[in-house]
Design an enzyme around this catalytic site. Structure first.
Site, short mmCIF file in Angstrom:
data_model
loop_
_atom_site.label_atom_id
_atom_site.label_comp_id
_atom_site.label_asym_id
_atom_site.label_seq_id
_atom_site.Cartn_x
_atom_site.Cartn_y
_atom_site.Cartn_z
N PHE A 1 10.90 31.48 31.49
CA PHE A 1 12.07 31.76 32.32
C PHE A 1 11.88 33.04 33.14
CE2 PHE A 1 13.53 29.53 28.55
CZ PHE A 1 14.32 28.52 29.07
N ASP A 2 12.32 33.00 34.39
CA ASP A 2 12.58 34.21 35.15
C ASP A 2 13.92 34.76 34.64
OD1 ASP A 2 12.48 36.11 37.35
OD2 ASP A 2 14.06 34.88 38.25
N LYS A 3 14.21 36.03 34.94
CA LYS A 3 15.46 36.63 34.45
C LYS A 3 16.57 36.53 35.48
CE LYS A 3 16.08 41.14 34.22
NZ LYS A 3 17.37 41.36 34.95
#
Length: 617
Positions: free
Chosen positions: A310-312
């Protein structure tokens, strides 16, 4: 002629569908059987032309392709005058090809979009400080460039003069602009939101970070496009076996009719229809529930994912900084908040916008003698009081005293990954404001659902600080978390996971995520993200609804299971029919075709079950 026909294959697909619908209406509504059969024959021949062309082309290259498989099914059905089956097989296969063609077009569009966002012009500083506008392609290492407020930084380099805030969302994915001053690095493709910078060019053109993003996307997509669909691999072995079996039977029995019977009964009509029905039903269900799955190959790969990265910002978080905590060190908190809002309305900083949004109902006071301390905050006079708003460094540099409790509060909130804004009134600390990009609602439950569905590792990659990333990973129960990651670092990490044997899905929403979205086995984009991220991805969660991620995975798994069930049903029926020809006295073409049609109906009904799919609680 061949080029013309293949170019208009989509129009032929639509024509075939219209003719089939008219034929069914004539047959079932008006009992015009003969006219219906003529139309079905026309649909089979017209729709079959591009398929036969592709099959012949593959044969010239000594490839036994899916086109040949379908050609046999169509010709076999036409031979026994079963025009209904030949027409349906023709349309479904053409429709599947159209979906694949559309996906490839979107892939090309994604790269074009990336290229169009790259800087085109730059202001180069020459002899005697003369500034000239030049094409970015003309820049060289060592050039000195001028970037003004609102301008796009054209190269990777170092700031040699000036100050300002750079929006680096295209590179790091972080929503907060970064303060830049002398000796700080800057990246091509980022936006200078305010200030003026002089930059020493270190990397230009394709060597810049933004250029590498485009290159990574192209390389990853090229590697992906070489993957064969499952049905192609299956037909590589199945089609020659059926052909060989028919030839052997003809050679042994000298019966052309028996050989044709084997070809007809061996034609995998249910196989050809069953797979598209499963996929189209799954795609339709997803679209209805806000999940865009880009094609059948995506469904199969997505169902096998065991690791999600995941990206944040904008993915696990909402994407907009918000005030999440306020600590007051004064009895006049309301007055201190009024001073804070008054000063922040003089600023364009994103943290200031978050504070103004949080306290938009508070009326501001007149502000005078405003002095901006670049990178630290603002000092101003409000209602006769000297008010300082900014970082702990700003207050300490102006001899504001911090007691032990204040120091402890600052340390704790910083360790939690918050951005801090302190307010000093009359030389004393009055407020401590903690701001952060808040997590999506109920995201912990969604991540637990993913783990229950077989995702063994949940990994966070972010351009944010490691301390902030660690806090979020702990809150969400993620397996691993890495901060200070540039786009190339994220893509490299995804590739490393793949080399370890993992099937990886990457979830993101920014331009900076596009290399990782393309590199991953499955790229998943949030619907409110950039067009490039959406076009590069394999799965899109419309309206950025993270709750749809477990639904999307469950739907992909259900669709893949359904597809396998239809394949098993189709193959089992073909085996049964062929065994019946050799080992029974009652099997003939009429009975075989009856069973054959029944199997087609079974796989269609089985596939349509996916239209009612719901995620089990």
């Amino acid at each position: 002629m061949k080029r013309y026909i293949l170019k208009h294959r989509n129009q032929i697909t639509i024509f075939t569908l219209v003719v089939i619908v008219v034929a069914f209406v004539l047959h079932y509504a008006f009992h015009q059987t003969q006219q219906s059969e003529i139309l079905l024959l026309v649909a089979s021949i017209v729709g079959g032309i591009p398929i036969w062309m592709q099959a012949l082309e593959a044969l010239r290259l000594k490839i036994i392709s899916i086109d040949l498989l379908v050609s046999i099914a169509i010709i076999g059905a036409l031979t026994i005058q079963n025009y209904e089956e030949s027409a349906i097989v023709t349309f479904l296969f053409l429709f599947g090809l159209s979906l694949e063609q559309r996906t490839l077009a979107k892939t090309r569009l994604a790269i074009q979009e990336l290229v169009s966002m790259a800087p085109k012009r730059a202001l180069r500083v020459g002899v005697d400080d003369v500034v000239e506008e030049v094409d970015v392609d003309d820049l060289q290492f060592g050039d000195v460039l001028l970037v003004k407020t609102g301008g796009q930084i054209p190269v990777d380099g170092l700031v040699i003069a000036g100050e300002g805030y750079s929006n680096e969302a295209t590179i790091t994915g972080e929503s907060l602009p970064v303060f830049k001053q002398k000796d700080d690095p800057v990246y091509a493709g980022t936006i200078l939101e305010n200030g003026t910078l002089r930059i020493y060019a270190q990397k230009v053109g394709e060597d810049t970070t933004f250029g590498k993003i485009i290159e990574l996307v192209e390389e990853a997509q090229d590697a992906k496009s070489q993957a064969e669909r499952f049905i192609d691999r299956f037909s590589k072995y199945y089609t020659p076996v059926v052909l060989l079996l028919a030839l052997v039977v003809w050679w042994v029995s000298q019966s052309v009719e028996l050989a044709i019977t084997i070809l007809v009964l061996g034609c995998p009509g249910a196989l050809v229809i069953g797979v598209p029905v499963s996929n189209v039903s799954g795609l339709g269900n997803g679209a209805k529930h806000g999940v865009l799955l880009k094609g059948s190959s995506v469904i199969q790969s997505f169902s096998k994912v065991d690791t999600m990265v995941f990206d944040k910002t904008g993915t696990l978080t909402v994407g907009n900084p918000e005030v999440v905590h306020v600590i007051s060190y004064t009895k006049k908190q309301d007055q201190a908040l009024q001073y804070l809002v008054s000063v922040e309305r003089e600023s364009q900083h994103p943290l200031a916008k978050a504070i103004i949004e949080a306290y938009k109902d508070i009326q501001s006071l007149p502000v005078s003698q405003t002095r901006v301390i670049r990178g630290d905050g603002i000092i101003a006079k409000v209602a006769g009081e000297v008010v300082m708003v900014g970082t702990p460094t700003l207050l300490k540099n102006h001899q504001v005293i911090f007691d032990k409790q204040m120091e402890a509060d600052i340390a704790e909130l910083e360790n939690q990954g918050h951005s801090l804004v302190l307010v000093s009134v009359g030389g004393s600390v009055a407020l401590l404001i903690a701001i952060r990009d808040v997590l999506r609602q109920d995201i912990v439950k969604d991540l637990l659902d993913l783990q229950k569905m077989g995702i063994s590792d949940l990994v966070l990659l972010s351009g944010d600080s490691q301390s902030a990333v660690d806090v979020i990973a702990h809150q969400l129960g993620l397996s691993k978390a890495f901060g200070k990651m540039l786009p190339k670092d994220k893509a490299a990490y995804v590739k490393e996971l793949q080399q370890q044997g993992h099937v990886v899905a990457f979830v993101g929403d920014g331009i900076n995520d596009s290399p990782s979205l393309a590199q991953a086995d499955i790229g998943i984009a949030m619907g409110s993200g950039t067009d490039v991220a959406i076009e590069t991805s394999d799965v899109v969660l419309m309206n950025s609804d993270f709750h749809k991620l477990p639904y999307a995975l469950g739907l992909a798994k259900a669709t893949n299971r359904n597809m396998k069930q239809n394949i098993i049903i189709a193959i089992a029926v073909v085996i049964f029919l062929l065994l019946g020809v050799f080992f029974s006295q009652w099997m003939n073409m009429a009975i075989g075709m009856f069973v054959h049609e029944g199997s087609i109906l079974v796989v269609i009904l089985n596939g349509m079950r996916l239209l009612k799919y719901k995620l089990k609680k």
